[in-house]
Enzyme design. Sequence first.
Site, short mmCIF file in Angstrom:
data_model
loop_
_atom_site.label_atom_id
_atom_site.label_comp_id
_atom_site.label_asym_id
_atom_site.label_seq_id
_atom_site.Cartn_x
_atom_site.Cartn_y
_atom_site.Cartn_z
CE LYS A 290 -4.42 1.03 0.02
NZ LYS A 290 -5.43 0.25 -0.40
CG ASP B 64 -7.26 2.96 -1.16
OD1 ASP B 64 -7.76 2.27 -1.30
OD2 ASP B 64 -6.94 4.06 -0.18
P1 NDP Z 1 -12.97 7.86 -2.98
O1 NDP Z 1 -11.84 8.88 -2.57
O2 NDP Z 1 -13.26 7.58 -4.35
O3 NDP Z 1 -14.15 8.03 -2.01
C1 NDP Z 1 -14.38 7.96 -0.60
C2 NDP Z 1 -15.61 8.75 -0.32
O4 NDP Z 1 -15.52 8.72 1.24
C3 NDP Z 1 -15.80 10.29 -0.62
O5 NDP Z 1 -16.95 10.34 -1.04
C4 NDP Z 1 -15.54 11.05 0.72
O6 NDP Z 1 -16.31 12.18 0.95
C5 NDP Z 1 -16.01 9.87 1.73
N1 NDP Z 1 -15.52 10.33 3.00
C6 NDP Z 1 -14.35 10.16 3.41
N2 NDP Z 1 -14.15 10.32 4.80
C7 NDP Z 1 -15.56 10.33 5.21
C8 NDP Z 1 -16.19 10.28 6.45
N3 NDP Z 1 -15.38 10.48 7.46
N4 NDP Z 1 -17.61 10.07 6.40
C9 NDP Z 1 -18.35 10.26 5.47
N5 NDP Z 1 -17.80 10.02 4.26
C10 NDP Z 1 -16.63 10.17 3.90
O7 NDP Z 1 -12.18 6.47 -2.30
P2 NDP Z 1 -12.53 4.92 -2.62
O8 NDP Z 1 -14.04 4.95 -2.95
O9 NDP Z 1 -11.84 4.48 -3.58
O10 NDP Z 1 -12.28 4.10 -1.21
C11 NDP Z 1 -12.91 4.23 -0.09
C12 NDP Z 1 -12.66 3.03 0.73
O11 NDP Z 1 -12.68 1.95 -0.05
C13 NDP Z 1 -11.27 3.31 1.23
O12 NDP Z 1 -11.32 2.60 2.70
C14 NDP Z 1 -10.62 2.34 0.57
O13 NDP Z 1 -9.39 1.91 1.18
C15 NDP Z 1 -11.45 1.23 0.44
N6 NDP Z 1 -11.20 0.35 -1.10
C16 NDP Z 1 -11.15 0.71 -2.23
C17 NDP Z 1 -10.98 0.18 -3.23
C18 NDP Z 1 -11.04 0.63 -4.63
O14 NDP Z 1 -11.23 -0.16 -5.46
N7 NDP Z 1 -11.18 2.12 -4.86
C19 NDP Z 1 -10.61 -1.32 -3.08
C20 NDP Z 1 -10.88 -1.76 -1.84
C21 NDP Z 1 -11.03 -0.91 -0.76
P3 NDP Z 1 -16.04 13.52 0.04
O15 NDP Z 1 -16.63 13.00 -1.40
O16 NDP Z 1 -16.46 14.49 0.39
O17 NDP Z 1 -14.56 13.53 -0.28
#
Ligand code: NDP
Length: 448
Positions: free
Chosen positions: A128, A168
């Site tokens: 990571k 991520d």
């Molecule tokens: P993104 O950056 O695309 O999206 C993250 C989202 O979470 C955004 O909408 C952000 O809000 C929101 N967010 C962040 N902090 C908070 C909070 N405290 N409360 C509510 N909403 C919040 O990330 P991903 O979707 O890629 O990843 C999300 C999670 O999934 C991470 O933990 C990542 O490690 C995990 N993951 C991702 C994978 C992938 O393929 N992308 C694979 C496996 C796991 P805002 O829009 O306001 O910034």
Amino acid sequence: MYKSKYLNELFDGVKTKYSNEPEFIQAVEEFFDSMDFLVEKDPNIEKSAVLERLIVPERIIQFRVPWVDDNGKIQVNTGYRVQFNSAIGPYKGGMRFDKSVNLSVLKFLGFEQTFKNSLTGLPMGGGKGGSDFDPKNKSDAEVMRFCQSFMSEFYHFIGPDMDVPAGDLGFGAREIGYMVGEYKKLTHKWGRVFTGKGMSYGGSLARPESTGYGLCYFVEEMLKTYKNTDFKGKKVIISGKGKVSIMALKKAVELGAIVVGMSDTSGYIGSDKALDYDEIYSIANNRGNLEKEYIKKHSDVKHSSNPNDLWKIKCDIALPCATQAEISIINAKELKENGCYLVAEGANMPCNIDAIRYFNENGVLFAPGKASNAGGVAVSGLEMSQNAMHLTWTFEEVDSKLKDIMVNIFNECYKKAKEFNVPTNLALGANISGFLKVYDAMIQEGVI
Ligand code: NDP
């Protein structure tokens, strides 16, 4: 407190040595909960010091990333890659760009990734990386200059047989494109070194959908196996409006669920009825602020600027898909009181360890992220296969392979949990199944 004296001593050592790494400590603590079922049955685990070796990354790379912003001011961030474990294949795992990135966060993610990748059945080790750079409110040109500076150091440490990063949190198609471009320029090699690439330069169909869709496929198996039911008519809440959340929303709705609550960093929206999905997609696509934008058209929804209020909504199923430490023990109790009977992690470690223990002890079905969100890395593995074969599979082919992988992962975890007489403890099933393959490889490869 573990039953095993050996594990207690080992965990005390972890807490002392890494006292400034709370996220990493939680990941190890949760993993050791499951190892407690195994270490006395198999004395070779202690004798071979496999756990002592597993909790230390094989390599940590840290470097300076200087870049120039649009005002001509020089900015400096820190870049990292934690190459955690390569026992079963080249390091594989996403890159995170967020203010909260530090070594503790990346070590927990790399540690979890090792077992997640093992569960997919594909030959991928765990890693990571990322930076404390925040891409929010930066221009495309600033993000490009940052990515180019990052890659000018990072390219030494990656390659198709060494380490293949992906996206991520805060790191999507735009960032991957800039990284691949710079890698090509520096090495004169085509950029088979990232997954999550755009379709015009070697990406895989269904990669953007894979984590959210995979999560829903996993939940479907849980509903079928434990409750003899499916998504139809179930009230679902999903945190975040990012890559994982939006695709989980899309698939859950396709499978008949009614999504009644969502959130982002600006707050949450909730209702008794289905939310307006098209409006949410549009806000997410425009990187808008969910709470403020949504209520302009739908003033009747419940909402607040605290994203955590999402967990107070009445629902059947909760899918935390945003970030780590979203669900505390207080939120876990609120969820249970409001009728939620299934929590599946789309994000990595969104539930605190007390919340996980509460779910397991109080009849709330719980799916750990290392199993339920493995769809993303699984399709990354399929992207690597397509690149190596110079082929492009159709969306349907990739989606069907993804579904098979998620069903297999569920069955592996369920089988292992039943073997240890805790059939609903999928965290135990995931930890032990993921561990056994890595353990076997580490023993065969000798003390390295
Ligand atoms: P993104 O950056 O695309 O999206 C993250 C989202 O979470 C955004 O909408 C952000 O809000 C929101 N967010 C962040 N902090 C908070 C909070 N405290 N409360 C509510 N909403 C919040 O990330 P991903 O979707 O890629 O990843 C999300 C999670 O999934 C991470 O933990 C990542 O490690 C995990 N993951 C991702 C994978 C992938 O393929 N992308 C694979 C496996 C796991 P805002 O829009 O306001 O910034």
